[in-house]
Design an enzyme around this catalytic site. Structure first.
Site, PDB file in Angstrom:
ATOM      1  N   ASP A 143       5.788  10.313   1.934  1.00 23.70           N
ATOM      2  CA  ASP A 143       5.146   9.528   2.985  1.00 23.70           C
ATOM      3  C   ASP A 143       3.764  10.092   3.313  1.00 23.70           C
ATOM      4  O   ASP A 143       3.334  11.090   2.733  1.00 23.70           O
ATOM      5  CB  ASP A 143       6.029   9.414   4.234  1.00 23.70           C
ATOM      6  CG  ASP A 143       6.231  10.744   4.947  1.00 23.70           C
ATOM      7  OD1 ASP A 143       5.807  11.775   4.408  1.00 23.70           O
ATOM      8  OD2 ASP A 143       6.810  10.735   6.045  1.00 23.70           O
ATOM      9  N   LEU A 172      16.317  19.038 -15.798  1.00 29.94           N
ATOM     10  CA  LEU A 172      16.068  18.645 -14.408  1.00 29.94           C
ATOM     11  C   LEU A 172      16.708  17.291 -14.089  1.00 29.94           C
ATOM     12  O   LEU A 172      16.507  16.315 -14.814  1.00 29.94           O
ATOM     13  CB  LEU A 172      14.548  18.575 -14.175  1.00 29.94           C
ATOM     14  CG  LEU A 172      14.087  18.075 -12.804  1.00 29.94           C
ATOM     15  CD1 LEU A 172      14.406  19.084 -11.714  1.00 29.94           C
ATOM     16  CD2 LEU A 172      12.593  17.776 -12.816  1.00 29.94           C
ATOM     17  N   HIS A 176      -1.078   5.315  -2.164  1.00 31.27           N
ATOM     18  CA  HIS A 176       0.132   5.278  -2.999  1.00 31.27           C
ATOM     19  C   HIS A 176      -0.189   5.695  -4.441  1.00 31.27           C
ATOM     20  O   HIS A 176       0.607   6.374  -5.082  1.00 31.27           O
ATOM     21  CB  HIS A 176       0.765   3.883  -2.975  1.00 31.27           C
ATOM     22  CG  HIS A 176       1.302   3.508  -1.622  1.00 31.27           C
ATOM     23  ND1 HIS A 176       2.058   4.368  -0.869  1.00 31.27           N
ATOM     24  CD2 HIS A 176       1.204   2.359  -0.895  1.00 31.27           C
ATOM     25  CE1 HIS A 176       2.393   3.777   0.271  1.00 31.27           C
ATOM     26  NE2 HIS A 176       1.879   2.557   0.279  1.00 31.27           N
TER      27      HIS A 176
HETATM   28  C1  FPP Z   1       5.954   5.676   2.739  1.00 27.81           C
HETATM   29  O1  FPP Z   1       4.969   5.818   3.604  1.00 27.81           O
HETATM   30  C2  FPP Z   1       5.720   5.619   1.283  1.00 27.81           C
HETATM   31  C3  FPP Z   1       6.042   4.565   0.509  1.00 27.81           C
HETATM   32  C4  FPP Z   1       6.648   3.353   1.093  1.00 27.81           C
HETATM   33  C5  FPP Z   1       5.782   4.515  -0.949  1.00 27.81           C
HETATM   34  C6  FPP Z   1       5.826   5.776  -1.745  1.00 27.81           C
HETATM   35  C7  FPP Z   1       5.880   5.406  -3.192  1.00 27.81           C
HETATM   36  C8  FPP Z   1       5.109   5.891  -4.175  1.00 27.81           C
HETATM   37  C9  FPP Z   1       4.092   6.944  -3.981  1.00 27.81           C
HETATM   38  C10 FPP Z   1       5.226   5.363  -5.565  1.00 27.81           C
HETATM   39  C11 FPP Z   1       6.611   5.429  -6.079  1.00 27.81           C
HETATM   40  C12 FPP Z   1       6.663   5.613  -7.498  1.00 27.81           C
HETATM   41  C13 FPP Z   1       7.602   6.352  -8.152  1.00 27.81           C
HETATM   42  C14 FPP Z   1       7.439   6.552  -9.578  1.00 27.81           C
HETATM   43  C15 FPP Z   1       8.757   6.965  -7.494  1.00 27.81           C
HETATM   44  P1  FPP Z   1       3.357   5.752   3.579  1.00 27.81           P
HETATM   45  O2  FPP Z   1       2.852   6.611   2.544  1.00 27.81           O
HETATM   46  O3  FPP Z   1       2.939   4.361   3.601  1.00 27.81           O
HETATM   47  O4  FPP Z   1       3.163   6.463   4.907  1.00 27.81           O
HETATM   48  P2  FPP Z   1       2.334   6.343   6.188  1.00 27.81           P
HETATM   49  O5  FPP Z   1       2.332   4.930   6.632  1.00 27.81           O
HETATM   50  O6  FPP Z   1       3.237   7.245   6.929  1.00 27.81           O
HETATM   51  O7  FPP Z   1       1.023   6.925   5.911  1.00 27.81           O
END
Ligand code: FPP
Length: 195
Positions: A12, A123, A29
């Site tokens: 996050d 892993l 992201h």
């Molecule tokens: C949550 O909060 C994060 C997400 C909903 C997405 C995280 C997903 C990825 C980085 C990609 C996933 C890919 C793989 C391969 C597993 P946020 O980052 O939006 O948080 P915030 O609103 O708290 O800043």
């Protein structure tokens, strides 16, 4: 050096990280996903046995369709670019969550990753997708109730081990132990259930 057996990471803070830099949330992201490549590599080098990343919760469907689409797009790209190396490094990919509800292209990528790495014993890399703690409990209770209703199990035989075996972490009779270290990449400390 003492190395945790199981590290769980809540991915996050991406959105906030990007916003602070005047960039769109999607950029956060992308960067978060790039970090994941390094995390996997380092975890393997340190000899961590279990790595779990919480990538998409049942709550995350509340994000805009564009953001949700972007996250699954990243997942598809991640599998396309990393699967070969993960497999080469003997990493076994597992999914925690009801991933059949996510977009079809992402389901296909995941199934490819699961099949390719199914016999690897290095892993153990679990990705939580469309995962929710309460949803996991509902799923386990329903499956156990089904056995009781069919007379295959008695109520008094339900114990902690049985419940564990019906959680996502107990699937395929390969129990994933509890995490020794939980990290939130945002740097926040509480582990909330509504994020
Ligand atoms: C949550 O909060 C994060 C997400 C909903 C997405 C995280 C997903 C990825 C980085 C990609 C996933 C890919 C793989 C391969 C597993 P946020 O980052 O939006 O948080 P915030 O609103 O708290 O800043």
């Amino acid at each position: 050096m003492r190395v945790p057996n199981h590290i769980a990471i809540i991915l996050d803070g991406n959105g906030r990280w990007a916003k602070k830099r005047g960039m769109p949330r999607s950029f956060g992201h992308v960067k978060g996903c790039e970090n994941l490549e390094d995390i996997c590599e380092v975890a393997k080098e340190l000899g961590v046995k279990y790595l779990t990343v919480y990538a998409f919760s049942t709550e995350n469907w509340k994000r805009s369709a564009e953001e949700v689409g972007g996250i699954f797009g990243l997942l598809v790209k991640y599998v396309a670019s990393e699967l070969e190396e993960l497999h080469h490094n003997n990493v076994k990919v597992r999914i925690l969550g009801d991933y059949n509800q996510i977009p079809k292209t992402a389901v296909n990528s995941i199934e490819k990753a699961l099949t390719t790495t199914k016999d690897n014993d290095g892993l153990q890399f679990s990705i939580a997708l469309n995962y929710g703690g309460r949803q996991e409990i509902v799923r386990a209770v329903r499956q156990i109730c089904y056995l009781v209703e069919n007379g295959e199990l008695k109520g008094q035989d339900i114990d902690e081990d049985l419940i564990s075996s019906y959680l996502y972490t107990g699937m395929e009779n390969q129990n994933i132990p509890d995490p020794d270290l939980i990290i939130r990449t945002s740097g926040e400390e509480p582990v909330s259930y509504t994020h």
